[in-house]
Enzyme design. Structure first.
Site, short mmCIF file in Angstrom:
data_model
loop_
_atom_site.label_atom_id
_atom_site.label_comp_id
_atom_site.label_asym_id
_atom_site.label_seq_id
_atom_site.Cartn_x
_atom_site.Cartn_y
_atom_site.Cartn_z
CB SER A 59 10.07 27.43 -9.78
OG SER A 59 10.80 28.21 -10.69
CE LYS A 62 7.74 30.41 -12.18
NZ LYS A 62 9.06 29.83 -11.88
CB SER A 114 8.32 26.06 -13.81
OG SER A 114 8.78 26.71 -12.65
CE LYS A 221 6.08 25.81 -10.51
NZ LYS A 221 7.24 25.01 -10.97
#
Length: 381
Positions: A59, A62, A114, A221
């Site tokens: 993720s 993202k 997320s 992140k």
């Protein structure tokens, strides 16, 4: 005897040189399969492990999806989600069919909990379809210089060929942090966001525990899939220096990042970049022929001990501007470059004002002024 004396002399000289050079601890051992620590302003790599190796990055994908969504504009315009896009496995921000959202809400949904649903919904909102959005992702990656990256999904779920190197993810994060909205969103531990049908307020929480574990962390992140393992991209500020850390396949990622930051901040010194002297802008039609320029903000970089701190400057401005000029008006841009990489672009503003010259009113009656004008035409011939 001479040979031994020469060897002894050489050893003494090397020792003397070594005493003058700062010695830093070696890069700490980390659990990550691949990692990189980068000074954000210059892009200089402070330490790395298999940082050029393409790996699944889960993720942390993202980061790119959010950046493109923020750059697309219209962040607070409400619209209905694409119902097909939000039906996706894994982590979620809680979108339901026909929910009314904004792009800003989707960005919160991507960076904090997320949400894979948020990533797919954002892709359709920006590009019209997920395949078209993937084209945008890969084009932007090429623009940034991410040579070991391919995006096959907007969320980071497994897709054929989907992956990036730790170094590429650091380059992406360096670019993303230049976006003020991204910088703000990724550093929130929680946020109140409105969405639904009708929209109502609910609180989203950030999965990035490093925000509360290590002083100075400003984002960025987390990521996890069975294939990628634990992935983490973070950024940390101290004494005007920003460092970016990326770990891929790291069972002990929180501690990896803290150890790498301890190492990194001990290895660099803050250096405030000098402003060029005698910057000015020519002014046409003013009470003065030029105005002095001031640099709009101070720029600080982290330079490793023993490394060159030579920075070049590039000034972009018009050949001249027309009066009036007010103090504070932006009249150009100053670009700092370090090792041929752009460090920062800062505004050049007028440090003083320049009023327009008053136009002289012609004397005499209208008939006299007309006669003078005709006479001037005859003289011109």
């Amino acid at each position: 005897m001479k040979r031994w004396f020469g060897m002894l002399l050489a050893a003494v000289m090397l020792l003397g040189q070594g005493l003058q050079m700062p010695v830093h601890a070696e890069m700490p051992a980390v659990s990550a399969a691949a990692c990189v620590l980068m000074e954000a302003a210059t892009g200089r790599v402070l330490c790395e492990k298999a940082s050029g190796e393409k790996r699944p990055m889960a993720s942390t994908t993202k980061i790119m999806t959010t950046l493109l969504c923020l750059e697309s504009g219209g962040l607070d315009e409400a619209f209905a989600v694409d119902n097909a896009a939000i039906h996706v496995e894994g982590s979620s921000m809680g979108l339901q069919e026909n929910d009314i959202v904004t792009k800003r809400a989707l960005c919160f949904g991507m960076l904090l909990p997320s949400g894979n649903d948020a990533a797919n919904a954002a892709a359709v909102a920006v590009a019209g379809s997920i395949p078209d959005f993937l084209t945008l992702m890969n084009a932007r990656a090429a623009e940034i210089g991410m040579t070991q990256t391919y995006f096959a999904t907007p969320s980071g779920l497994e897709g054929e060929g989907h992956g990036a190197s730790a170094y590429d993810m650091a380059l992406l994060t360096r670019e993303a942090l230049r976006n003020e909205d991204f910088r703000d969103l990724c550093g929130r531990t929680s946020a109140t966001v409105n969405f639904g049908n009708p929209p109502y307020a609910r609180t989203l929480y950030n999965t990035n525990k490093l925000l509360g574990m290590y002083e100075g962390v400003i984002g960025v992140k987390t990521g996890f899939t069975d294939e990628a393992g634990r992935c983490l991209v973070s950024a940390c500020e101290r004494d005007g220096i920003t460092l970016i850390c990326v770990t891929l396949g790291a069972p002990d990622d929180w501690n990896d990042h803290m150890k790498l930051y301890d190492y990194g901040f001990s290895a660099v010194r803050p250096t405030v970049l000098d402003e060029p002297a005698d910057l000015c802008q020519k002014v046409a039609g003013g009470t003065q022929g030029q105005v002095r320029l001031a640099v709009g903000e101070t720029v600080c970089i982290g330079v490793p001990e023993g490394a060159s701190d030579d920075v070049t400057c590039r000034v972009s401005q018009a050949p001249f501007v027309f009066a009036p000029v007010a103090k504070g008006d932006r009249l150009g841009t100053l670009t700092y470059l370090y090792e041929n990489r752009i460090v920062a672009e800062v505004p050049l503003c007028a440090a003083e004002s320049a009023a327009a010259m008053e136009k002289k009113q012609p004397s005499g009656s209208p008939l006299e002024r007309f006669a003078a004008w005709v006479k001037g035409l005859w003289k011109a011939e």
